[in-house]
Design an enzyme around this catalytic site. Structure first.
Site, mmCIF file in Angstrom:
data_model
loop_
_atom_site.group_PDB
_atom_site.id
_atom_site.type_symbol
_atom_site.label_atom_id
_atom_site.label_comp_id
_atom_site.label_asym_id
_atom_site.label_seq_id
_atom_site.Cartn_x
_atom_site.Cartn_y
_atom_site.Cartn_z
ATOM 1 C CG HIS A 254 -2.097 -1.146 0.965
ATOM 2 N ND1 HIS A 254 -2.947 -1.354 1.911
ATOM 3 C CD2 HIS A 254 -2.291 -1.918 0.054
ATOM 4 C CE1 HIS A 254 -3.785 -2.441 1.513
ATOM 5 N NE2 HIS A 254 -3.280 -2.576 0.383
ATOM 6 C CE1 TYR A 263 -2.234 -6.804 1.014
ATOM 7 C CE2 TYR A 263 -2.292 -5.778 2.887
ATOM 8 C CZ TYR A 263 -2.926 -6.166 1.772
ATOM 9 O OH TYR A 263 -4.049 -5.641 1.701
ATOM 10 N NE ARG A 317 -7.029 -3.519 6.314
ATOM 11 C CZ ARG A 317 -6.416 -3.935 5.227
ATOM 12 N NH1 ARG A 317 -5.308 -3.684 4.952
ATOM 13 N NH2 ARG A 317 -6.880 -4.800 4.414
#
Length: 792
Positions: A254, A263, A317
């Site tokens: 991101h 990720y 997150r």
């Protein structure tokens, strides 16, 4: 900014611990007729696993749980217009489509796996086929336009639908398989990987290649397999900005989020699977740059794994996911579950990495498994059978377990640092123009505002691996994250924007290291605040020296630096001692000490305050829910006890400062003795211009020069971080420029030098007498430059 995948916890819960690695024998294998069949059966084994005893624990329990979950899904399945399960209306949320596929996948696994109680159950697999037809007819077909989250259409649903078709292959008609393939072609066309940009980078690109590869083997299309292989190549090279793996071991997704633990985990999983799937085939991955993937295990992943957990400072997150809704008594998707998954991926990748690497990695995993006493990896109920089997393979191997290393790693490209010493480990989370304060998105982690404001997490003592695992994120005061300097100004949920948009307009975040000790610093600007500060950390043998200066704010609210905020568990009452006096243990107790010199928390560690400080302390019980910080979280209340220590700076301070020393795992006597040793630590400077310390016993002088200037005998002509270490007649000077402007730096050390032993890249020795003077080209990546000299 690309939206990210929905909660990994939701996915894991939906498939009831679906396999992420290799594991045990399955049923219904047909003989391979050609290379496509060979790959299909190999992928089936990658999903289900091979080589374990289904009657032995923990596999028997995991298989039984899978069977029970699948039976529940089967019983509740009620095909109707707009839904396959009543609680998952397909038009309401694209995530419901992915969740529906996840349930069918769990049912297919229960049919294909041994010892589930439903192995080979014709009625169950018929329900799977019926469900696949229903999802195709209702929504996941070539006539539907995507809505909601792109991830569900291009990664979540196609991955699960293809895997389900592979598992149930022998029970499906050719037409059913063809419909699955057509739908995937519609939502994941070749153009999805035509450009390495947008949502097709990093872990997302790896997932897209995984979809294309399985679609290729299932649809018997050589071109799709070739495309999947070739489209992986942009993932392999090191990047210098944006998404991907960096040469220093950082992993970003991101564009602005440190993401090794989430990720990065997805990328490692996908690459390990694809390497294993395509090995020895006509589509084997041969790109020489794939070697970076193998290097990353020890360079990028292992540094963030500690006793089985992966540190929250690189999980974005995902820290908000915890316990899923409707899962009372379940297993939170915390740092341990994420860490165990990464460990299993490392074992899976080992089969492609060669014998020497395999043995080293087995030793790493064996050590992590042995030391994880908070949630033992080999019985983790959040893992699937295949993960458990792969971890067991490493843990039961003859390779010796490797201990946690000792040393410092600085990840300048993602504003993170990890310090490891005997008995304890610490990690630092910073932010800058390059890296976000925090990430929120899809309603997840809306209150993580201050995570990048110098949050300092550490593991030692009795709580050990449970410190940030046991209900920390839904219960901690988000304005008092440990190590941060913050304004008490109230912030809105999601303040600063989603997907890493919340970033300060500053460049300095980073430092320099010799691999054992380090200097790091952060120019802090508050999120939606007028706060500015200069923060420094000096990482030493048994302590971290923490300095702050130039603390200025005009928010009209209080300002404070949080020395620590320890989660004591549901019932913890460890003794707090301040300056030798035992303090009350009652909840709700609060006090302010006007001139505290040291403090100690039993079972955790000690804190020193050089010169004395105004110290506030609070014991409290805090209650929260996972739902408050994640829409997929449980509404069940969670209560934990905390001991918070902070230095108050008052309302709207101008040029305030702090100084404290963290001693993780130290005993009360050791803390008191260090506080009494006035010669151990010398504070040379603590201002908005420079911050510097000296520890004579270690031969260390360390400084952050925020501007050109002098500290002790060190002078620089431009901003820099400097670490000087003397051992006998040898001195090593390490310098970096965390502001990344590329401005040349001249450093002068006012000490006689006999000769130069070595000067690394970017270093020119100008003169050695009457003082050492070097000219440094620092580059723009916060690289450490080193010169070694013999003193006179």
């Amino acid at each position: 900014m690309a939206a990210a995948s929905p909660s990994r916890r939701t996915f894991l819960a939906a498939v009831s611990g679906a396999a992420l690695a290799l594991g045990a024998p399955s049923v219904g294998h047909a003989a391979a007729g050609d290379e496509f069949d060979t790959l299909r059966l190999r992928w089936r084994d990658l999903i289900l696993g091979t080589g374990y005893d289904p009657a032995a624990q923990p596999f028997a329990g995991a298989l039984a749980a899978l069977g029970a979950t699948a039976a529940g899904y089967h019983a509740a399945m009620a095909p109707a217009a707009g839904s396959l399960w009543p609680d998952l209306p397909l038009a309401a949320n694209s995530a419901h489509i992915t969740s529906s596929w996840a349930r069918l996948n769990a049912m297919a696994q229960a049919w294909a796996q041994p010892a589930t109680g439903h192995t080979g159950d014709a009625e169950l697999v018929a329900a799977v086929a019926k469900g696949m037809d229903h999802l195709y007819d209702q929504v996941y077909n070539e006539r539907t336009s995507p809505y909601g989250n792109w991830w569900d259409w291009q990664i979540g649903s196609p991955r699960l639908s293809l895997d389900t078709a592979v598992l149930a292959h022998d029970a499906l008609t050719a037409g059913q398989t063809a419909r699955c393939v057509r739908a995937v072609d519609h939502f994941v066309p070749d153009s999805a990987v035509a450009s390495y940009s947008g949502t097709s980078t990093g872990a997302n690109r790896t997932d897209l290649c995984r979809v294309l590869a399985v679609r290729g083997l299932l649809g018997r299309t050589a071109a799709k397999l070739a495309l999947a292989r070739d489209a992986l190549s942009p993932v392999f090279p090191y990047v210098t900005s944006g998404d991907g793996l960096y040469a220093d071991g950082s992993f970003v997704q991101h564009t602005y989020v440190a993401y090794t633990g989430t990720y990065g985990e997805v990328q490692l999983d996908g690459l390990a699977r694809l390497f294993a799937l395509l090995a020895g085939s006509s589509w084997q991955v041969t790109d020489p740059a794939r070697g970076h993937v193998f290097d990353a295990v020890e360079h990028a992943y292992a540094p963030f794994l500690h006793d089985g957990l992966v540190m929250d400072v690189v999980s974005g997150r995902a820290v908000s996911r915890g316990l899923a809704a409707g899962d009372p008594g379940g297993v939170p998707a915390d740092d341990h579950l994420r860490g165990h998954a990464i460990m299993a991926h490392i074992v899976m990748l080992a089969d492609s990495a060669g014998a020497a690497r395999r043995d080293r990695w087995y030793g790493l995993v064996k050590g992590w498994v042995a030391r994880d006493t908070y949630r033992p990896a080999l019985t983790d109920p959040g893992l699937g059978v295949a993960d458990l089997a792969r971890l067991a393979t490493a843990a039961r191997s003859r390779v010796p377990a490797r201990p946690e290393p000792v040393g410092h790693r600085l990840f300048a490209a993602m504003d993170r640092a990890v310090h490891r010493r005997p008995g304890w480990t610490a990690a630092l989370s910073m932010c800058s123009r390059r890296i976000a304060y925090y990430e929120t998105g899809n309603g997840e982690n809306p209150c993580g505002w201050h995570t990048g404001d110098g949050m300092l997490t550490w593991w030692a003592g009795e709580r050990g691996g449970g410190q940030y695992s046991d209900g920390f994120w839904p219960t901690v005061d988000p304005y008092r994250l440990p190590g941060t300097t913050v304004s008490r100004k109230r912030l809105a949920d999601g303040a600063g924007g989603e997907w890493g948009a919340a970033r300060p307009d500053t460049d300095w975040a980073g430092g320099t290291t010799d691999g054992e000790f380090a200097v790091t610093g952060q120019h802090l600007e508050g999120l939606d605040s007028t706060l500015t500060a200069r923060k420094s950390w000096f990482w030493l043998a048994d302590e971290v020296v923490c300095l702050g200066a130039g603390i200025t704010c005009r928010d009209g609210t209080g300002m404070e630096t949080v020395v620590d905020n320890r989660d004591l568990g549901a019932h913890g009452t460890p003794v707090l001692t301040v300056d030798g006096v035992r303090q009350p243990g009652a909840q709700g107790w609060t006090a302010t000490f006007r001139h505290a010199r040291w403090a100690h928390l039993d079972g955790h560690g000690g804190y020193l305050f050089p010169g004395g400080t105004r110290l506030s302390a609070l014991r409290e019980e805090r209650t929260g829910t996972w739902r408050r910080i994640n829409p997929g979280g449980s509404t069940e209340p969670v209560t934990r006890r905390y001991l918070t220590l902070w230095t108050p700076h008052g309302t709207d301070p101008s040029g305030a400062a702090y100084a404290y020393v963290l001693m993780p795992g130290a005993s009360r006597d050791a803390t008191a003795a260090r506080a009494a040793d006035r010669g151990h630590l010398r504070l040379l400077a603590n201002s908005g211009r420079r911050q510097a310390v000296e520890v004579p016993a270690l031969g260390v002088t360390a400084a952050n020069f925020w501007t050109a200037g002098t500290a002790a005998r060190l002078t620089v002509t431009a901003p820099a971080g400097v670490l000087l270490r003397r051992t006998g007649a040898t001195a090593r000077i390490h310098l970096a420029a965390p502001d990344r402007t590329g401005t040349p730096v001249r450093l002068r050390w006012a000490h006689p030098v006999r000769r130069v032993l070595s000067a690394g890249p970017g270093v020119e020795v100008v003169r050695t007498a009457p003082a050492l003077e070097i000219a440094v080209d620092p580059g723009t990546a916060c690289a450490t430059r080193t010169v070694v000299v013999r003193t006179g």
